[in-house]
Design a protein around this motif. Structure first.
Motif, PDB file in Angstrom:
ATOM      1  N   ILE A 123      -2.879  -0.747   3.775  1.00  0.00           N
ATOM      2  CA  ILE A 123      -1.994  -1.729   3.134  1.00  0.00           C
ATOM      3  C   ILE A 123      -0.586  -1.165   3.021  1.00  0.00           C
ATOM      4  CG2 ILE A 123      -1.550  -2.966   0.983  1.00  0.00           C
ATOM      5  CD1 ILE A 123      -4.559  -3.113   0.540  1.00  0.00           C
ATOM      6  N   LEU A 124      -0.466   0.097   2.635  1.00  0.00           N
ATOM      7  CA  LEU A 124       0.848   0.709   2.449  1.00  0.00           C
ATOM      8  C   LEU A 124       1.561   0.909   3.785  1.00  0.00           C
ATOM      9  CD1 LEU A 124       1.697   3.480  -0.056  1.00  0.00           C
ATOM     10  CD2 LEU A 124       2.378   3.800   2.301  1.00  0.00           C
ATOM     11  N   THR A 125       0.839   1.357   4.795  1.00  0.00           N
ATOM     12  CA  THR A 125       1.466   1.655   6.084  1.00  0.00           C
ATOM     13  C   THR A 125       1.850   0.389   6.831  1.00  0.00           C
ATOM     14  OG1 THR A 125       0.154   3.683   6.215  1.00  0.00           O
ATOM     15  CG2 THR A 125       1.185   2.901   8.247  1.00  0.00           C
ATOM     16  N   ASP A 126       0.982  -0.618   6.825  1.00  0.00           N
ATOM     17  CA  ASP A 126       1.213  -1.840   7.603  1.00  0.00           C
ATOM     18  C   ASP A 126       1.898  -2.938   6.810  1.00  0.00           C
ATOM     19  OD1 ASP A 126      -0.077  -0.522   9.652  1.00  0.00           O
ATOM     20  OD2 ASP A 126      -2.039  -1.367   9.157  1.00  0.00           O
ATOM     21  N   ARG A 127       2.314  -2.647   5.534  1.00  0.00           N
ATOM     22  CA  ARG A 127       3.007  -3.623   4.686  1.00  0.00           C
ATOM     23  C   ARG A 127       2.160  -4.882   4.477  1.00  0.00           C
ATOM     24  NH1 ARG A 127       5.593   0.416   5.126  1.00  0.00           N
ATOM     25  NH2 ARG A 127       7.864   0.621   5.315  1.00  0.00           N
ATOM     26  N   LEU A 128       0.914  -4.677   4.085  1.00  0.00           N
ATOM     27  CA  LEU A 128       0.001  -5.796   3.860  1.00  0.00           C
ATOM     28  C   LEU A 128      -0.120  -6.066   2.370  1.00  0.00           C
ATOM     29  CD1 LEU A 128      -2.774  -4.756   6.428  1.00  0.00           C
ATOM     30  CD2 LEU A 128      -0.859  -6.342   6.772  1.00  0.00           C
ATOM     31  N   GLY A 129       1.008  -6.286   1.718  1.00  0.00           N
ATOM     32  CA  GLY A 129       1.001  -6.489   0.274  1.00  0.00           C
ATOM     33  C   GLY A 129       0.234  -7.719  -0.162  1.00  0.00           C
ATOM     34  N   SER A 130       0.106  -8.710   0.698  1.00  0.00           N
ATOM     35  CA  SER A 130      -0.612  -9.931   0.316  1.00  0.00           C
ATOM     36  C   SER A 130      -2.097  -9.684   0.092  1.00  0.00           C
ATOM     37  CB  SER A 130      -0.420 -11.003   1.389  1.00  0.00           C
ATOM     38  OG  SER A 130      -0.891 -10.541   2.654  1.00  0.00           O
ATOM     39  N   THR A 131      -2.644  -8.606   0.666  1.00  0.00           N
ATOM     40  CA  THR A 131      -4.068  -8.303   0.495  1.00  0.00           C
ATOM     41  C   THR A 131      -4.333  -7.400  -0.708  1.00  0.00           C
ATOM     42  OG1 THR A 131      -3.925  -6.368   1.965  1.00  0.00           O
ATOM     43  CG2 THR A 131      -4.402  -8.493   2.989  1.00  0.00           C
ATOM     44  N   LEU A 132      -3.294  -7.082  -1.490  1.00  0.00           N
ATOM     45  CA  LEU A 132      -3.483  -6.194  -2.631  1.00  0.00           C
ATOM     46  C   LEU A 132      -4.451  -6.759  -3.669  1.00  0.00           C
ATOM     47  CD1 LEU A 132      -2.665  -3.580  -4.107  1.00  0.00           C
ATOM     48  CD2 LEU A 132      -0.804  -4.890  -5.164  1.00  0.00           C
ATOM     49  N   PRO A 133      -4.414  -8.055  -4.047  1.00  0.00           N
ATOM     50  CA  PRO A 133      -5.393  -8.560  -5.032  1.00  0.00           C
ATOM     51  C   PRO A 133      -6.836  -8.359  -4.599  1.00  0.00           C
ATOM     52  CG  PRO A 133      -3.576 -10.110  -4.789  1.00  0.00           C
ATOM     53  CD  PRO A 133      -3.411  -9.091  -3.702  1.00  0.00           C
ATOM     54  N   THR A 134      -7.113  -8.531  -3.299  1.00  0.00           N
ATOM     55  CA  THR A 134      -8.480  -8.309  -2.811  1.00  0.00           C
ATOM     56  C   THR A 134      -8.885  -6.855  -2.997  1.00  0.00           C
ATOM     57  OG1 THR A 134      -8.140 -10.058  -1.168  1.00  0.00           O
ATOM     58  CG2 THR A 134      -9.986  -8.556  -0.814  1.00  0.00           C
ATOM     59  N   TRP A 135      -7.961  -5.929  -2.726  1.00  0.00           N
ATOM     60  CA  TRP A 135      -8.260  -4.501  -2.898  1.00  0.00           C
ATOM     61  C   TRP A 135      -8.503  -4.171  -4.370  1.00  0.00           C
ATOM     62  CZ3 TRP A 135      -6.154  -0.284  -5.420  1.00  0.00           C
ATOM     63  CH2 TRP A 135      -6.580   0.972  -4.997  1.00  0.00           C
ATOM     64  N   ALA A 179       5.858  -6.416  -8.617  1.00  0.00           N
ATOM     65  CA  ALA A 179       6.672  -5.320  -8.088  1.00  0.00           C
ATOM     66  C   ALA A 179       5.897  -4.508  -7.063  1.00  0.00           C
ATOM     67  CB  ALA A 179       7.150  -4.418  -9.232  1.00  0.00           C
ATOM     68  N   VAL A 180       4.613  -4.274  -7.299  1.00  0.00           N
ATOM     69  CA  VAL A 180       3.816  -3.502  -6.347  1.00  0.00           C
ATOM     70  C   VAL A 180       3.654  -4.273  -5.041  1.00  0.00           C
ATOM     71  CG1 VAL A 180       1.544  -2.491  -5.935  1.00  0.00           C
ATOM     72  CG2 VAL A 180       2.627  -2.259  -8.176  1.00  0.00           C
ATOM     73  N   THR A 181       3.413  -5.575  -5.127  1.00  0.00           N
ATOM     74  CA  THR A 181       3.283  -6.388  -3.915  1.00  0.00           C
ATOM     75  C   THR A 181       4.582  -6.378  -3.113  1.00  0.00           C
ATOM     76  OG1 THR A 181       1.664  -7.814  -5.020  1.00  0.00           O
ATOM     77  CG2 THR A 181       2.728  -8.671  -3.036  1.00  0.00           C
ATOM     78  N   ALA A 182       5.720  -6.466  -3.810  1.00  0.00           N
ATOM     79  CA  ALA A 182       7.006  -6.392  -3.105  1.00  0.00           C
ATOM     80  C   ALA A 182       7.201  -5.023  -2.459  1.00  0.00           C
ATOM     81  CB  ALA A 182       8.147  -6.674  -4.087  1.00  0.00           C
ATOM     82  N   GLY A 183       6.787  -3.949  -3.148  1.00  0.00           N
ATOM     83  CA  GLY A 183       6.918  -2.618  -2.564  1.00  0.00           C
ATOM     84  C   GLY A 183       6.038  -2.416  -1.353  1.00  0.00           C
ATOM     85  N   LEU A 184       4.880  -3.080  -1.320  1.00  0.00           N
ATOM     86  CA  LEU A 184       3.966  -2.967  -0.188  1.00  0.00           C
ATOM     87  C   LEU A 184       4.245  -3.999   0.890  1.00  0.00           C
ATOM     88  CD1 LEU A 184       0.619  -2.349  -2.117  1.00  0.00           C
ATOM     89  CD2 LEU A 184       2.045  -0.661  -0.949  1.00  0.00           C
ATOM     90  N   THR A 185       5.278  -4.803   0.714  1.00  0.00           N
ATOM     91  CA  THR A 185       5.607  -5.842   1.700  1.00  0.00           C
ATOM     92  C   THR A 185       6.988  -5.629   2.301  1.00  0.00           C
ATOM     93  OG1 THR A 185       4.259  -7.415   0.450  1.00  0.00           O
ATOM     94  CG2 THR A 185       5.777  -8.320   2.090  1.00  0.00           C
ATOM     95  N   LEU A 186       7.985  -5.354   1.461  1.00  0.00           N
ATOM     96  CA  LEU A 186       9.358  -5.213   1.933  1.00  0.00           C
ATOM     97  C   LEU A 186       9.619  -3.803   2.463  1.00  0.00           C
ATOM     98  CD1 LEU A 186      11.154  -7.053  -1.011  1.00  0.00           C
ATOM     99  CD2 LEU A 186      10.344  -8.011   1.153  1.00  0.00           C
ATOM    100  N   ASP A 187      10.760  -3.651   3.161  1.00  0.00           N
ATOM    101  CA  ASP A 187      11.137  -2.356   3.725  1.00  0.00           C
ATOM    102  C   ASP A 187      11.886  -1.476   2.734  1.00  0.00           C
ATOM    103  OD1 ASP A 187       9.998  -2.954   6.156  1.00  0.00           O
ATOM    104  OD2 ASP A 187      11.831  -3.842   6.980  1.00  0.00           O
ATOM    105  N   TRP A 188      12.291  -2.021   1.585  1.00  0.00           N
ATOM    106  CA  TRP A 188      13.060  -1.222   0.633  1.00  0.00           C
ATOM    107  C   TRP A 188      12.159  -0.162  -0.001  1.00  0.00           C
ATOM    108  CZ3 TRP A 188      17.905  -1.930   1.383  1.00  0.00           C
ATOM    109  CH2 TRP A 188      18.396  -3.193   1.731  1.00  0.00           C
ATOM    110  N   ASN A 189      12.724   1.021  -0.197  1.00  0.00           N
ATOM    111  CA  ASN A 189      11.998   2.095  -0.871  1.00  0.00           C
ATOM    112  C   ASN A 189      13.002   2.984  -1.579  1.00  0.00           C
ATOM    113  OD1 ASN A 189      12.638   4.604   0.892  1.00  0.00           O
ATOM    114  ND2 ASN A 189      12.020   3.049   2.388  1.00  0.00           N
TER     115      ASN A 189
END
Length: 552
Positions: A471-483, A508-518
């Motif tokens: 999820i973190l590497t591929d920016r799959l923030g939308s799947t975070l609730p399932t995890w 905020a976590v979903t945005a961090g796992l989806t967007l390119d900003w860090n």
């Protein structure tokens, strides 16, 4: 002593050549050498003695304008002399004795009766150093701070003390900046464990925009209110920063940093591995762990439970928190009542049994750790000479000492022959689980496979770690609730609490796992702050430290 009376033994060779040239070209040479680009100044005399060149000068203009009313005046009221220290000339000190006239204001209604002749480009009013020497001292102070800067200034011939350099730095104005569109927020320690501050950076152009004295929500919210226009806030997962951003910029998008997310996962995995430490210590001959040795979530204490005063405190605290929870009190109310931190109460509340709150007490890491397998293999081959083994490591450029090698070989000699191999530590297994499989050595990969085969719970934890890494590497923030739901259903110690924290800060976590900003640029700014802190040796107050950070 005038220019034409300077003996050669009082000056260096290069300076004497300059003086000879002066005798041929006279004062205009000094006008261009000393006062080039400054106000109209005439040189009257030059002298050199005892390692110092002294220039006597005066103003060339007929009059000046009053600084209050602006009316021109050429009526001289008085004269006085200023002594200005300038940049050295050929390793010789350089001093300007400037005669300053004081004029009478021509306006009868002006409250200022007299005013001094201005030399704004040569030196500031009341200054004892010229403007260009001040600029040089400012650069030295910003680069090296106090004591180190004073040593360099002495070598360059400036002769400025450490407090002089620091005063020059403090007198500099703060840099002007426009409100960043993407703001980075992170914490750094002024004194570790006691005092912390907040650094604000512009993520787009990697520059520090301000430093706040604390890491609380109030100063951050006030700063955001004073600087409207922030659209994205990259921050770590501290609750104070989330609250400050919500109060100061409610329309801004908050982005949790991926580095801190993975760091938090690593701590959660370490807690999970520590809760299943018996799976590491008691391997069964068949490769499967007997059911009697597997941790039971419903147990309170058994023969393998930790003992001692620390264990008794943990047991009592766990029982107290769960008793208050059973009475219907919230976790925040329990934290306020007991005077504990909220995270401490959450750790006890989320632990099924009090043993889950205890981690292995591991010795601090050593520089010899990466080379211990090599030493153990060479020792098993029959090489027991400490001198020889130490020489082999030094030839491989290993950063180890003779005492380190001797102590480890002594421990190997005390180990009885044919003894079972030492089980992996909690930290080792945590590192195996959180590193990429391709980054593991073949021995580590085999050891991890053996551990996971003995403990189904750790095998399940490894699956969750791999899923979160994808999820973190591929920016799959939308799947975070399932995890989060999958981790919560597994009820693994450590990971369940980590998933609960992610759920509370889900946006905020979903945005961090989806967007390119860090927050990579913010971590770089914190590293530069550490360098500045080392230069100041802990003696600087917050204002000086803030000035040094902003002006770097």
């Amino acid at each position: 002593m005038t220019l034409h009376q300077v003996p050669a033994d009082r000056c260096s060779g290069r300076l004497w050549a300059v003086m000879v040239l002066v005798m041929q070209t006279d004062a205009p040479f000094w006008d261009s050498l000393v006062f080039d680009g400054t106000d109209d100044v005439d040189v009257e005399a030059v002298s050199a003695a005892f390692g110092t060149v002294e220039v006597v000068a005066r103003g060339r203009v007929a009059g000046a304008a009053c600084p209050d009313c602006g009316r021109f005046s050429d009526r001289v009221h008085d004269r006085y002399q200023r002594r200005l220290k300038d940049l050295p000339l050929d390793e010789q000190g350089f001093v300007i004795r400037l005669t300053v006239r004081r004029f009478i204001c021509a306006s009868a209604n002006c409250p200022r009766r007299t005013f001094a002749e201005p030399f704004s480009r040569l030196a500031a009013p009341h200054a004892r150093f010229t403007t260009r020497l001040n600029h040089a001292l400012e650069r030295v102070g910003l680069a090296l701070a106090g004591r180190a800067g004073a040593r360099l200034a002495a070598q360059l011939g400036f002769g400025a003390g450490r407090m002089t350099l620091l005063r020059r730095v403090m007198a500099l104005p703060d840099p002007e900046f426009s409100t960043p569109r993407v703001l980075g927020v992170d914490v750094f320690a002024i004194r570790r464990g006691q005092t912390y501050s907040t650094v604000l950076t512009s993520v787009e152009d990697h520059r520090v925009v301000d430093v706040l004295p604390t890491r609380e929500a109030g100063p951050l919210a006030a700063w955001l209110i004073r600087h409207p226009g922030v659209e994205i806030i990259c921050r770590d997962r501290a609750g104070a920063y989330a609250e400050g951003a919500r109060r100061g910029a409610p329309d801004a998008l908050q982005v949790a940093d991926r580095f801190h997310l993975w760091q938090g996962l690593g701590r959660a995995v370490e807690t999970c591995v520590a809760a299943h430490r018996e799976c590491l210590r008691n391997p069964s001959p068949t490769g499967m762990l007997p059911g009697s040795t597997r941790p039971d979530p419903g147990r309170s204490q058994d023969d393998s439970a930790p003992v001692g005063r620390r264990a008794e405190r943990k047991k009592a605290a766990h029982a107290l928190v769960h008793e208050l929870l059973a009475q219907g009190h919230s976790r925040r109310a329990i934290a306020r009542h007991l005077g504990w931190g909220l995270n401490t109460v959450l750790r006890y509340a989320n632990a099924a049994c009090w043993q889950d709150t205890i981690r292995d007490s591991l010795p601090p890491p050593s520089r010899l750790d990466p080379y211990k397998p090599y030493l153990e293999r060479r020792f098993a081959e029959g090489c027991t000479s400490v001198t020889r083994l130490h020489g082999e490591l030094i030839a491989a450029k290993a950063p180890v000492t003779y005492q380190m090698v001797r102590a480890h070989i002594a421990s190997l000699r005390r180990t009885p022959a044919g003894a079972a191999p030492r089980p992996p530590s909690v930290r080792q297994v945590t590192g195996w689980l959180t590193r990429h499989p391709t980054a593991l050595a073949e021995e580590d990969r085999a050891a991890l496979k053996d551990v996971l085969a003995r403990c189904p719970e750790l095998d399940k934890a490894a699956e969750h770690v791999r899923s979160f890494g994808e999820i973190l590497t591929d920016r799959l923030g939308s799947t975070l609730p399932t995890w989060i739901d999958a981790v919560d259903a597994s009820q693994l110690p450590g990971l369940t609490g980590f998933a609960l924290h992610l759920h509370r800060d889900c946006d905020a976590v979903t945005a961090g796992l989806t967007l390119d900003w860090n927050s990579g640029s913010i971590e770089g700014a914190v590293n530069r702050i550490k360098k500045i802190k080392r230069q100041l040796y802990g003696r600087a107050g917050f204002e000086l430290l803030r000035k040094m950070i902003l002006l770097q």
